[in-house]
Design a protein around this motif. Structure first.
Motif, mmCIF file in Angstrom:
data_model
loop_
_atom_site.group_PDB
_atom_site.id
_atom_site.type_symbol
_atom_site.label_atom_id
_atom_site.label_comp_id
_atom_site.label_asym_id
_atom_site.label_seq_id
_atom_site.Cartn_x
_atom_site.Cartn_y
_atom_site.Cartn_z
ATOM 1 N N ASP A 17 41.365 3.381 -42.246
ATOM 2 C CA ASP A 17 40.543 4.542 -41.901
ATOM 3 C C ASP A 17 41.237 5.512 -40.946
ATOM 4 O OD1 ASP A 17 38.566 3.458 -43.453
ATOM 5 O OD2 ASP A 17 37.505 2.518 -41.767
ATOM 6 N N THR A 18 42.455 5.186 -40.533
ATOM 7 C CA THR A 18 43.167 6.028 -39.566
ATOM 8 C C THR A 18 43.993 7.094 -40.276
ATOM 9 O OG1 THR A 18 43.315 4.225 -37.950
ATOM 10 C CG2 THR A 18 44.881 6.037 -37.706
ATOM 11 N N LYS A 19 43.892 8.292 -39.807
ATOM 12 C CA LYS A 19 44.651 9.409 -40.378
ATOM 13 C C LYS A 19 46.105 9.339 -39.909
ATOM 14 C CE LYS A 19 44.675 14.469 -40.712
ATOM 15 N NZ LYS A 19 44.010 15.720 -40.254
ATOM 16 N N LYS A 20 47.024 9.497 -40.850
ATOM 17 C CA LYS A 20 48.445 9.455 -40.520
ATOM 18 C C LYS A 20 48.901 10.841 -40.062
ATOM 19 C CE LYS A 20 49.410 5.844 -43.959
ATOM 20 N NZ LYS A 20 50.211 5.460 -45.146
ATOM 21 N N LEU A 21 49.272 10.937 -38.793
ATOM 22 C CA LEU A 21 49.720 12.215 -38.234
ATOM 23 C C LEU A 21 51.225 12.366 -38.293
ATOM 24 C CD1 LEU A 21 47.391 12.394 -35.101
ATOM 25 C CD2 LEU A 21 47.054 13.446 -37.347
ATOM 26 N N ASN A 22 51.934 11.254 -38.172
ATOM 27 C CA ASN A 22 53.401 11.254 -38.262
ATOM 28 C C ASN A 22 53.853 9.830 -38.522
ATOM 29 O OD1 ASN A 22 52.986 10.016 -35.820
ATOM 30 N ND2 ASN A 22 54.285 11.396 -34.632
ATOM 31 N N ALA A 23 55.076 9.492 -38.156
ATOM 32 C CA ALA A 23 55.617 8.163 -38.455
ATOM 33 C C ALA A 23 54.977 7.059 -37.620
ATOM 34 C CB ALA A 23 57.128 8.162 -38.235
ATOM 35 N N TRP A 24 54.379 7.435 -36.475
ATOM 36 C CA TRP A 24 53.848 6.424 -35.557
ATOM 37 C C TRP A 24 52.373 6.124 -35.836
ATOM 38 C CZ3 TRP A 24 57.681 4.317 -32.925
ATOM 39 C CH2 TRP A 24 58.823 5.088 -32.653
ATOM 40 N N VAL A 25 52.015 4.843 -35.778
ATOM 41 C CA VAL A 25 50.616 4.448 -35.914
ATOM 42 C C VAL A 25 49.837 4.884 -34.672
ATOM 43 C CG1 VAL A 25 49.031 2.492 -36.158
ATOM 44 C CG2 VAL A 25 51.220 2.493 -37.389
ATOM 45 N N ILE A 26 50.489 4.796 -33.516
ATOM 46 C CA ILE A 26 49.885 5.218 -32.243
ATOM 47 C C ILE A 26 50.716 6.393 -31.730
ATOM 48 C CG2 ILE A 26 49.093 4.458 -29.974
ATOM 49 C CD1 ILE A 26 47.864 2.863 -32.241
ATOM 50 N N PRO A 27 50.475 7.610 -32.265
ATOM 51 C CA PRO A 27 51.331 8.745 -31.906
ATOM 52 C C PRO A 27 51.103 9.246 -30.489
ATOM 53 C CG PRO A 27 49.515 9.479 -33.274
ATOM 54 C CD PRO A 27 49.424 7.978 -33.221
ATOM 55 N N GLY A 28 52.179 9.744 -29.884
ATOM 56 C CA GLY A 28 52.080 10.344 -28.560
ATOM 57 C C GLY A 28 51.480 11.733 -28.641
ATOM 58 N N ARG A 29 51.360 12.372 -27.502
ATOM 59 C CA ARG A 29 50.708 13.672 -27.443
ATOM 60 C C ARG A 29 51.525 14.750 -28.142
ATOM 61 N NH1 ARG A 29 48.027 14.626 -21.671
ATOM 62 N NH2 ARG A 29 46.280 15.307 -22.949
ATOM 63 N N ASN A 30 52.885 14.597 -28.155
ATOM 64 C CA ASN A 30 53.713 15.582 -28.848
ATOM 65 C C ASN A 30 54.065 15.149 -30.265
ATOM 66 O OD1 ASN A 30 55.523 13.546 -28.460
ATOM 67 N ND2 ASN A 30 56.920 14.714 -27.153
ATOM 68 N N LEU A 31 53.536 13.977 -30.673
ATOM 69 C CA LEU A 31 53.689 13.426 -32.027
ATOM 70 C C LEU A 31 55.104 12.971 -32.369
ATOM 71 C CD1 LEU A 31 51.454 15.878 -34.126
ATOM 72 C CD2 LEU A 31 50.804 13.773 -32.958
ATOM 73 N N ASP A 32 56.080 13.225 -31.489
ATOM 74 C CA ASP A 32 57.459 12.818 -31.778
ATOM 75 C C ASP A 32 57.760 11.412 -31.287
ATOM 76 O OD1 ASP A 32 58.039 15.286 -32.921
ATOM 77 O OD2 ASP A 32 58.608 16.164 -30.992
ATOM 78 N N THR A 33 56.928 10.910 -30.422
ATOM 79 C CA THR A 33 57.126 9.584 -29.849
ATOM 80 C C THR A 33 55.804 8.833 -29.840
ATOM 81 O OG1 THR A 33 56.700 10.435 -27.619
ATOM 82 C CG2 THR A 33 59.015 10.363 -28.347
ATOM 83 N N PRO A 34 55.841 7.511 -29.710
ATOM 84 C CA PRO A 34 54.569 6.773 -29.584
ATOM 85 C C PRO A 34 53.895 7.088 -28.262
ATOM 86 C CG PRO A 34 56.434 5.298 -29.254
ATOM 87 C CD PRO A 34 57.005 6.599 -29.716
ATOM 88 N N LEU A 35 52.620 6.824 -28.192
ATOM 89 C CA LEU A 35 51.840 7.117 -26.999
ATOM 90 C C LEU A 35 52.335 6.282 -25.819
ATOM 91 C CD1 LEU A 35 49.370 8.704 -25.929
ATOM 92 C CD2 LEU A 35 47.973 6.701 -26.514
ATOM 93 N N ASP A 36 52.448 6.923 -24.674
ATOM 94 C CA ASP A 36 52.878 6.239 -23.462
ATOM 95 C C ASP A 36 51.865 5.151 -23.119
ATOM 96 O OD1 ASP A 36 53.341 5.543 -20.677
ATOM 97 O OD2 ASP A 36 54.576 7.357 -20.564
ATOM 98 N N VAL A 37 52.369 3.955 -22.795
ATOM 99 C CA VAL A 37 51.481 2.825 -22.526
ATOM 100 C C VAL A 37 50.578 3.097 -21.325
ATOM 101 C CG1 VAL A 37 53.088 1.594 -20.982
ATOM 102 C CG2 VAL A 37 51.439 0.306 -22.360
ATOM 103 N N ARG A 38 51.002 3.995 -20.435
ATOM 104 C CA ARG A 38 50.161 4.318 -19.277
ATOM 105 C C ARG A 38 48.857 4.974 -19.702
ATOM 106 N NH1 ARG A 38 54.725 7.312 -15.776
ATOM 107 N NH2 ARG A 38 55.129 8.090 -17.878
ATOM 108 N N TRP A 39 48.913 5.789 -20.751
ATOM 109 C CA TRP A 39 47.686 6.405 -21.264
ATOM 110 C C TRP A 39 46.747 5.337 -21.828
ATOM 111 C CZ3 TRP A 39 45.540 10.952 -20.605
ATOM 112 C CH2 TRP A 39 46.337 12.015 -20.174
ATOM 113 N N ILE A 40 47.328 4.369 -22.524
ATOM 114 C CA ILE A 40 46.505 3.310 -23.107
ATOM 115 C C ILE A 40 45.825 2.507 -22.003
ATOM 116 C CG2 ILE A 40 46.519 1.293 -24.627
ATOM 117 C CD1 ILE A 40 49.069 2.433 -25.922
#
Length: 391
Positions: free
Chosen positions: A281-304
């Motif tokens: 059910d998750t929309k694919k925004l880029n290569a990452w399952v858990i995309p970061g805010r700029n979509l080029d990297t995964p989300l910073d664990v601090r945000w999680i």
């Protein structure tokens, strides 16, 4: 009249530099310049040549310490060593701060290139270097660092952090031995005992998991962070493994995820149906399952972590950390009788040590086993026949 602590303290300058000699240790003197600068010096002869070395200023060195240094210096002379040359050679030995630079550009960089150090570990090493090793030991010559110096650095630290810093210091000084900055087998961190760590056994109850699920549904927060938390709760994967997942590694039809880089290397992890449903059910925004805010990297664990903390506040859950979700999954698996080797594979560990701990903490299988065995023995002692296992 020889030197005393009072004479050293009260010595006054004159028109010319003068030396007041000590009666107790031959060759030891107090030098006073016309400007009033006072320092201990030591005269000695080696190979027929008279030499004079400065031991230290009186503001840095007591008379007792000066006598001790002078005695040690004379012993070195008698052994055929020239203390002044030794002092000059010592100055060519790098400081800990300089050697730490090489440790980062040589040891750490090479290990990272070989895939033996993760980005997370590199960040942690750098943090420990800048917060602990460099401030405490940086100005000392590598060869001069003692076990007491390392112990003083570790004393104020909490047990877990102290053990991590001690391990890093040991790696660093082992490299210094390899680089011939210290004698072999002189690692000052090697003989220090590990601090006793209190194991963390916090898990979430069924009620707390329900409250967490409701809170995550109500929060208006980063959707990727919420997905990461739900996947952590369902799979027991480390949060670092979850945030590093790529869509190309997800095999929805077979219900598996390939984890290219974990603490134990490449691993294939089976996903429960609930996790597969979330991913479907998750929309694919880029290569990452858990995309970061700029979509080029995964989300910073601090945000999680921040989103998890907010969810816990909303749910009224106290004393829980993000990693407790993994512990909850493993403890539940142990409670239904999963064996140590299967639990080890589920954990993604190399040994069964941690799996054994979860099994002990789970309690229920062990309680049931004790009850059955106790009931059987009680029956035997009562004269009843049977197999002795409570059946």
């Amino acid at each position: 009249m020889g030197l005393t602590a009072k004479r050293v303290r009260d010595a006054k300058p004159s028109d010319k530099t003068r030396i007041d000699w000590d009666d107790e240790v031959k060759g030891l003197g107090l030098r006073i310049t016309p400007r009033g600068a006072k320092a201990f010096i030591f005269n000695y002869r080696i190979d027929g040549v008279s030499r004079r070395m400065t031991l230290g200023r009186t503001s840095e060195l007591s008379l007792a310490d000066a006598r001790s240094q002078a005695t040690a210096t004379m012993q070195a002379v008698r052994a055929g060593q020239d203390p002044i040359e030794m002092q000059r050679n010592r100055k060519t030995i790098p400081t800990v701060s300089e050697a730490l630079g090489r440790f980062q550009t040589d040891y750490m960089a090479k290990r990272a290139a070989l895939g033996r150090l993760s980005d997370k570990t590199i960040r942690e090493y750098k943090r420990q270097i800048e917060r602990h090793l460099r401030p405490a030991l940086g100005r000392k010559r590598v060869r001069d660092v003692t076990q007491k110096d390392v112990e003083r650095m570790l004393d104020p630290l909490a047990p877990i952090l102290a053990n991590r810093v001690r391990a890093l210091a040991s790696k660093f000084f082992r490299c210094c031995e390899d680089w011939e900055m210290r004698p072999q087998n002189s690692n000052p961190a090697r003989g220090i005992e590990k601090a006793v760590e209190e194991p963390r056994d916090r898990t979430l109850s069924a009620e707390e998991l329900g409250a967490l699920g409701r809170a995550l549904s109500e929060l208006d927060e980063n959707e990727a962070a919420i997905l990461a938390i739900r996947l952590a709760a369902l799979t027991g994967l480390r949060i670092g493994e979850i945030r590093s997942m790529r869509w190309e590694d997800i095999k929805l039809q077979s219900g598996q995820v390939v984890l290219p880089k974990t603490k134990t290397g490449r691993r294939v992890h089976t996903l429960p149906a609930a996790a597969i449903s979330l991913l479907t059910d998750t929309k694919k925004l880029n290569a990452w399952v858990i995309p970061g805010r700029n979509l080029d990297t995964p989300l910073d664990v601090r945000w999680i972590r921040r989103v998890f903390e907010r969810a816990c506040r909303v749910a009224g859950i106290e004393g829980a950390r993000l990693h407790d979700l993994r512990r909850t999954v493993m403890t539940q698996a142990a409670s239904i009788g999963v064996g140590a080797h299967l639990l080890r594979d589920m954990l993604g560990h190399k040994t069964t040590a941690m799996a054994d701990r979860y099994i002990r903490n789970a309690g229920q299988p062990l309680t049931e086993l004790r009850e059955r065995v106790g009931a059987g023995i009680a029956a035997n002692m009562a004269g009843k026949t049977g197999n002795g296992h409570g059946n």
